[in-house]
Enzyme design. Structure first.
Site, short mmCIF file in Angstrom:
data_model
loop_
_atom_site.label_atom_id
_atom_site.label_comp_id
_atom_site.label_asym_id
_atom_site.label_seq_id
_atom_site.Cartn_x
_atom_site.Cartn_y
_atom_site.Cartn_z
N ARG A 12 0.84 -1.20 0.00
CA ARG A 12 0.00 0.00 0.00
C ARG A 12 0.88 1.26 0.00
O ARG A 12 0.97 1.97 -0.98
CB ARG A 12 -0.95 -0.02 1.22
CG ARG A 12 -2.11 0.97 1.13
CD ARG A 12 -1.75 2.38 1.52
NE ARG A 12 -1.22 2.46 2.89
CZ ARG A 12 -0.65 3.55 3.40
NH1 ARG A 12 -0.52 4.63 2.65
NH2 ARG A 12 -0.17 3.55 4.62
N ASP A 13 1.56 1.51 1.10
CA ASP A 13 2.33 2.75 1.24
C ASP A 13 3.46 2.81 0.22
O ASP A 13 3.74 3.86 -0.36
CB ASP A 13 2.90 2.84 2.67
CG ASP A 13 3.17 4.26 3.10
OD1 ASP A 13 3.24 5.15 2.24
OD2 ASP A 13 3.33 4.49 4.31
N HIS A 209 3.65 3.96 12.93
CA HIS A 209 3.96 3.92 11.50
C HIS A 209 5.07 4.94 11.29
O HIS A 209 4.86 6.14 11.38
CB HIS A 209 2.69 4.30 10.72
CG HIS A 209 2.88 4.39 9.24
ND1 HIS A 209 2.51 3.38 8.38
CD2 HIS A 209 3.39 5.38 8.46
CE1 HIS A 209 2.77 3.76 7.13
NE2 HIS A 209 3.31 4.96 7.16
N HIS A 211 8.63 6.50 9.28
CA HIS A 211 9.39 6.63 8.05
C HIS A 211 10.85 6.89 8.40
O HIS A 211 11.17 7.25 9.54
CB HIS A 211 8.83 7.79 7.21
CG HIS A 211 7.58 7.42 6.46
ND1 HIS A 211 7.37 7.75 5.15
CD2 HIS A 211 6.47 6.75 6.85
CE1 HIS A 211 6.18 7.30 4.75
NE2 HIS A 211 5.60 6.70 5.76
N CYS A 242 5.13 9.01 1.16
CA CYS A 242 3.80 9.65 1.05
C CYS A 242 3.79 10.65 -0.09
O CYS A 242 4.50 11.66 -0.04
CB CYS A 242 3.43 10.34 2.35
SG CYS A 242 1.84 11.19 2.23
N ASN A 251 9.21 4.18 3.97
CA ASN A 251 8.92 3.64 5.29
C ASN A 251 10.20 3.05 5.87
O ASN A 251 11.17 2.86 5.16
CB ASN A 251 7.90 2.50 5.18
CG ASN A 251 6.56 2.96 4.68
OD1 ASN A 251 6.24 2.81 3.52
ND2 ASN A 251 5.78 3.53 5.57
ZN ZN Z 1 3.69 6.05 5.44
#
Ligand code: ZN
Length: 310
Positions: A12-13, A209, A211, A242, A251
Site C-alpha cells: 500500500r504505502d 507507523h 518513516h 507519502c 517507510n
Molecule cells: Zn507512510
C-alpha cells in the site's frame, strides 16, 4: 507467541508512492512469499478512486487473494465511507482511516476538514456495527502527520491527543501514530505515545507507523519499544513514502527492522533468510525502483541466531 507484530505496508504505502504499476500477479506473489516468511499482517492496498491511485486500482482483487492465505490479517486503508463499504464487500480484516492532524495536509490529501473526517469515522463505525460480529473488521484511526507536517511544520501534541480521543469516542477500536513526513525523533515518540495512552487508555494505542526520511526510523522504533509499543509498520525494501507530503520517502525497512528486533531477542515470527529472498520478487517486478536496506546488502552476521528460532 511473538513479542512484536510487524505490519508490512509496502503493497500500500510503498506502491502508492512510486510511478511504476505492479501487476496483480506480482502483488500476489509478493504477499504470498512474505506471508510464507512469517509475516502475519499485510496492508495490501487502499480503497481510493482508481484515477487518483492507479497503482492500487486492483485492491479488491488483492484482498480476495490475500484472504485465501491462512493466518494472515488482511489490512487496507480507507479514506472515507465509500472506501469502507468497498473494503467490507471485499472482506478485509482490518480498516485504517487516516486522519491528518495537520488540517492543511488533510485538506490536500483527502479534501476534508477534521470535523468532516470525524463524521466519516462515525459513519464507518455505524456500517461496521451493522455487520454480524464474525464479519466485522477491526477499525483503526491512523493519526497521520502526528510528529510534524511538511505544510504546517510543527504539529501540536495537544491536537494529536485531542484527535486521538475524538477518534476513540467516534468508535474506533484503536488509534495509531504515523510519522508520515519523517519528522519524528526518539524523545518525541516517547512523549507522544505516553500522552496519547494516558488520554485514550493504554489499550487504545499499540502501533507506530514510521518513516526513515532523516535516518531516525530505527531509533524511533527503540523509543517506541521503551514505552510499550508492540506493533510497527514497515515496508519491504523501504519502498515508497507519502505522495502528498513532499520530501517524505520510504517507510522503515522491514528487513532491517526484523533483524534489529530478532538480534535483540524479540520474536517477530519472521524467518529472515526467507524474508530477504522476497526482495527478488520486487526487483523483478519493479526494475526501475530503488530498494533500500542495510541488512540485505551486508547479509546476516556470522553465527546469527534469531530470537524466533529459540
Ligand atoms: Zn507512510
Amino acid at each position: 507467541m511473538n513479542d512484536i507484530l510487524i505490519s508490512e505496508v509496502g503493497p500500500r504505502d510503498g506502491l502508492q508512492s512510486i510511478a511504476s504499476i505492479m501487476p496483480l500477479e506480482a502483488k500476489k506473489a509478493w504477499i504470498a512469499a512474505q506471508a510464507a516468511a512469517g509475516v502475519t499482517e499485510i496492508e495490501v492496498g487502499s480503497f481510493v478512486p482508481a484515477k487518483l491511485l492507479p497503482q492500487l486500482a486492483d485492491t479488491a482483487d488483492v484482498v480476495a487473494f490475500a484472504r485465501s492465505i491462512p493466518n494472515l490479517t488482511v489490512a487496507v486503508l480507507v479514506p472515507n465511507l465509500k472506501g469502507a463499504e468497498a473494503a467490507v464487500a471485499a472482506g478485509a480484516h482490518k480498516l485504517t482511516l487516516p486522519l491528518s492532524v495537520s488540517e492543511t495536509h488533510s485538506l490536500k490529501n483527502v479534501r476534508r476538514t477534521h470535523a468532516q473526517m470525524l463524521d466519516e469515522t462515525r459513519a464507518i463505525v455505524a456500517l461496521l456495527r451493522s455487520l454480524p460480529a464474525e464479519r466485522r473488521p477491526k477499525f483503526e484511526g491512523g493519526l497521520s502527520t502526528a510528529f510534524g507536517c511538511t505544510l504546517e511544520g510543527h504539529v501540536s501534541p495537544d491536537k494529536v491527543v485531542a484527535l486521538g480521543v475524538a477518534l476513540m469516542e467516534a468508535g474506533c477500536d484503536e488509534v495509531g501514530l504515523s510519522d508520515t513526513t519523517g519528522y519524528a525523533n526518539p524523545q518525541q515518540v516517547k512523549d507522544l505515545v505516553r500522552r496519547v495512552r494516558s488520554a485514550c487508555g493504554a489499550h487504545a494505542l499499540s502501533g507506530l507507523h514510521l518513516h526513515n526520511t532523516r535516518g531516525l526510523g530505527l531509533a524511533n522504533v527503540m523509543a517506541g519499544l521503551e514505552v510499550g509499543i508492540t506493533t510497527f509498520d514497515s515496508s519491504l525494501g523501504g519502498l515508497g513514502g507519502c505522495p502528498f507530503a513532499p520530501g517524505a520517502s520510504g517507510n522503515i525497512v522491514t528487513e532491517d527492522l526484523v533483524f534489529m528486533l530478532e538480534a535483540m531477542g524479540l520474536r517477530t515470527g519472521i524467518d529472515l533468510p526467507k524474508l530477504l529472498a522476497v526482495r527478488d520478487i520486487l526487483k523483478a517486478a519493479l526494475p526501475r525502483e530503488e530498494l533500500y536496506g542495510f541488512t540485505p546488502e551486508a547479509g546476516l552476521p556470522l553465527g546469527f541466531v534469531p530470537a524466533t528460532a529459540h
